[in-house]
Design an enzyme around this catalytic site. Structure first.
Site, PDB file in Angstrom:
ATOM      1  N   ASP A   8      41.660  53.729  33.573  1.00 16.04           N
ATOM      2  CA  ASP A   8      40.925  54.981  33.727  1.00 16.04           C
ATOM      3  C   ASP A   8      41.794  55.901  34.588  1.00 16.04           C
ATOM      4  O   ASP A   8      42.959  55.578  34.887  1.00 16.04           O
ATOM      5  CB  ASP A   8      39.523  54.742  34.303  1.00 16.04           C
ATOM      6  CG  ASP A   8      39.538  54.325  35.775  1.00 16.04           C
ATOM      7  OD1 ASP A   8      40.638  54.078  36.315  1.00 16.04           O
ATOM      8  OD2 ASP A   8      38.449  54.234  36.377  1.00 16.04           O
ATOM      9  N   HIS A   9      41.222  57.035  35.020  1.00 22.21           N
ATOM     10  CA  HIS A   9      41.980  57.978  35.856  1.00 22.21           C
ATOM     11  C   HIS A   9      42.402  57.342  37.184  1.00 22.21           C
ATOM     12  O   HIS A   9      43.460  57.658  37.714  1.00 22.21           O
ATOM     13  CB  HIS A   9      41.136  59.233  36.111  1.00 22.21           C
ATOM     14  CG  HIS A   9      39.804  58.921  36.739  1.00 22.21           C
ATOM     15  ND1 HIS A   9      38.788  58.266  36.053  1.00 22.21           N
ATOM     16  CD2 HIS A   9      39.339  59.118  37.990  1.00 22.21           C
ATOM     17  CE1 HIS A   9      37.749  58.110  36.855  1.00 22.21           C
ATOM     18  NE2 HIS A   9      38.063  58.604  38.037  1.00 22.21           N
ATOM     19  N   CYS A  65      42.061  50.022  36.984  1.00 19.84           N
ATOM     20  CA  CYS A  65      41.200  51.125  37.420  1.00 19.84           C
ATOM     21  C   CYS A  65      41.396  51.256  38.937  1.00 19.84           C
ATOM     22  O   CYS A  65      42.382  50.740  39.471  1.00 19.84           O
ATOM     23  CB  CYS A  65      39.740  50.932  36.995  1.00 19.84           C
ATOM     24  SG  CYS A  65      38.861  49.544  37.733  1.00 19.84           S
ATOM     25  N   GLY A  66      40.483  51.931  39.616  1.00 23.45           N
ATOM     26  CA  GLY A  66      40.673  52.118  41.049  1.00 23.45           C
ATOM     27  C   GLY A  66      40.681  50.794  41.791  1.00 23.45           C
ATOM     28  O   GLY A  66      41.562  50.509  42.596  1.00 23.45           O
ATOM     29  N   THR A  67      39.691  49.967  41.506  1.00 19.27           N
ATOM     30  CA  THR A  67      39.581  48.651  42.146  1.00 19.27           C
ATOM     31  C   THR A  67      40.018  47.508  41.236  1.00 19.27           C
ATOM     32  O   THR A  67      40.257  46.401  41.714  1.00 19.27           O
ATOM     33  CB  THR A  67      38.115  48.365  42.511  1.00 19.27           C
ATOM     34  OG1 THR A  67      37.344  48.414  41.295  1.00 19.27           O
ATOM     35  CG2 THR A  67      37.573  49.381  43.514  1.00 19.27           C
ATOM     36  N   GLY A  68      40.018  47.725  39.945  1.00 21.83           N
ATOM     37  CA  GLY A  68      40.244  46.661  38.964  1.00 21.83           C
ATOM     38  C   GLY A  68      38.956  45.932  38.606  1.00 21.83           C
ATOM     39  O   GLY A  68      38.925  45.125  37.674  1.00 21.83           O
ATOM     40  N   HIS A  98      45.883  27.832  34.863  1.00 24.95           N
ATOM     41  CA  HIS A  98      44.599  27.121  34.852  1.00 24.95           C
ATOM     42  C   HIS A  98      43.546  27.747  33.937  1.00 24.95           C
ATOM     43  O   HIS A  98      42.752  27.033  33.343  1.00 24.95           O
ATOM     44  CB  HIS A  98      44.019  27.062  36.271  1.00 24.95           C
ATOM     45  CG  HIS A  98      44.817  26.197  37.203  1.00 24.95           C
ATOM     46  ND1 HIS A  98      44.313  25.735  38.406  1.00 24.95           N
ATOM     47  CD2 HIS A  98      46.076  25.701  37.121  1.00 24.95           C
ATOM     48  CE1 HIS A  98      45.233  24.999  39.018  1.00 24.95           C
ATOM     49  NE2 HIS A  98      46.327  24.975  38.258  1.00 24.95           N
ATOM     50  N   ARG A 132      43.448  19.095  31.500  1.00 26.22           N
ATOM     51  CA  ARG A 132      42.090  19.238  32.058  1.00 26.22           C
ATOM     52  C   ARG A 132      41.667  20.708  32.109  1.00 26.22           C
ATOM     53  O   ARG A 132      40.481  21.032  32.033  1.00 26.22           O
ATOM     54  CB  ARG A 132      42.014  18.614  33.451  1.00 26.22           C
ATOM     55  CG  ARG A 132      42.809  19.335  34.524  1.00 26.22           C
ATOM     56  CD  ARG A 132      42.830  18.546  35.830  1.00 26.22           C
ATOM     57  NE  ARG A 132      43.431  19.292  36.920  1.00 26.22           N
ATOM     58  CZ  ARG A 132      44.746  19.480  37.089  1.00 26.22           C
ATOM     59  NH1 ARG A 132      45.597  18.983  36.209  1.00 26.22           N
ATOM     60  NH2 ARG A 132      45.187  20.158  38.129  1.00 26.22           N
ATOM     61  N   HIS A 133      42.643  21.600  32.200  1.00 23.25           N
ATOM     62  CA  HIS A 133      42.320  23.033  32.247  1.00 23.25           C
ATOM     63  C   HIS A 133      41.806  23.516  30.895  1.00 23.25           C
ATOM     64  O   HIS A 133      40.967  24.409  30.828  1.00 23.25           O
ATOM     65  CB  HIS A 133      43.546  23.836  32.683  1.00 23.25           C
ATOM     66  CG  HIS A 133      44.071  23.416  34.017  1.00 23.25           C
ATOM     67  ND1 HIS A 133      43.307  23.492  35.167  1.00 23.25           N
ATOM     68  CD2 HIS A 133      45.260  22.873  34.389  1.00 23.25           C
ATOM     69  CE1 HIS A 133      44.014  23.043  36.187  1.00 23.25           C
ATOM     70  NE2 HIS A 133      45.202  22.649  35.747  1.00 23.25           N
TER      71      HIS A 133
HETATM   72  C1  RB5 Z   1      36.521  55.531  39.477  1.00 20.21           C
HETATM   73  O1  RB5 Z   1      36.209  56.423  40.504  1.00 20.21           O
HETATM   74  C2  RB5 Z   1      36.311  54.104  39.937  1.00 20.21           C
HETATM   75  O2  RB5 Z   1      34.954  53.840  40.079  1.00 20.21           O
HETATM   76  C3  RB5 Z   1      36.957  53.130  38.966  1.00 20.21           C
HETATM   77  O3  RB5 Z   1      38.297  53.417  38.841  1.00 20.21           O
HETATM   78  C4  RB5 Z   1      36.870  51.656  39.347  1.00 20.21           C
HETATM   79  O4  RB5 Z   1      37.274  51.451  40.662  1.00 20.21           O
HETATM   80  C5  RB5 Z   1      35.610  50.975  39.009  1.00 20.21           C
HETATM   81  O5  RB5 Z   1      35.456  49.762  39.178  1.00 20.21           O
END
Ligand code: RB5
Length: 149
Positions: A8-9, A65-68, A98, A132-133
């Site tokens: 995303d952005h 994304c911002g956090t993934g 794994h 096992r995995h």
């Molecule tokens: C976008 O602002 C943010 O919410 C997105 O990139 C992400 O972090 C969501 O999980």
């Protein structure tokens, strides 16, 4: 090796760095968007990359994304996808060895570019160990089947 990538952005700049990094190594990368800094919705890009990997059009997916977090949650709703959110190299090789992860997720707002590129290299250069995995990964697939319509 062929890689499908999307963001995303919030993950756009790190995605550009990953694409440049992989192309320098001669790895084929297809960018499934987003292509601009305009605010957009991460589920669309997580889903698109996931579908391409499950269709076997690409060997692995990379989603950012911002956090993934949001984009990995979205990708993991697609049957057959095992998306792993990794912000360290230990997790990146462990999830290949794994969990047979087929999609790597990262958060641009969480880690720096240098670490992210090391994580990408580690993920792509690690192999599933099977044994096992394999039994455990098959149990993930069983859960997927149990809850699919
Ligand atoms: C976008 O602002 C943010 O919410 C997105 O990139 C992400 O972090 C969501 O999980």
């Amino acid at each position: 090796m062929k890689i499908a990538i999307g963001s995303d952005h919030g993950g756009l700049n790190l995605k550009k760095a990953v694409i440049t990094h992989l192309e320098k190594k001669g790895i084929e990368v297809k960018d499934f968007g987003t292509y601009t800094e305009e605010s957009c919705d991460y589920p669309e890009y997580g889903c698109k990359v996931a579908e391409e990997v499950v269709a076997k059009n690409y060997d692995f997916g990379i989603i950012i994304c911002g956090t993934g977090i949001g984009i990995s949650m979205s990708a993991n709703k697609v049957s057959g996808v095992r998306a792993a959110l990794c912000h360290d190299t230990f997790s990146a090789h462990a999830t290949r060895q794994h969990n047979n992860a087929n999609v790597l997720a990262m958060g641009e707002r969480v880690i720096g570019e240098g670490l992210a590129l090391d994580i990408v290299d580690t993920f792509l250069n690690s192999e599933f160990e099977g044994g096992r995995h394999e039994r455990r990964v098959n149990k993930i697939t069983d859960i997927e089947k149990k809850y699919s319509k």
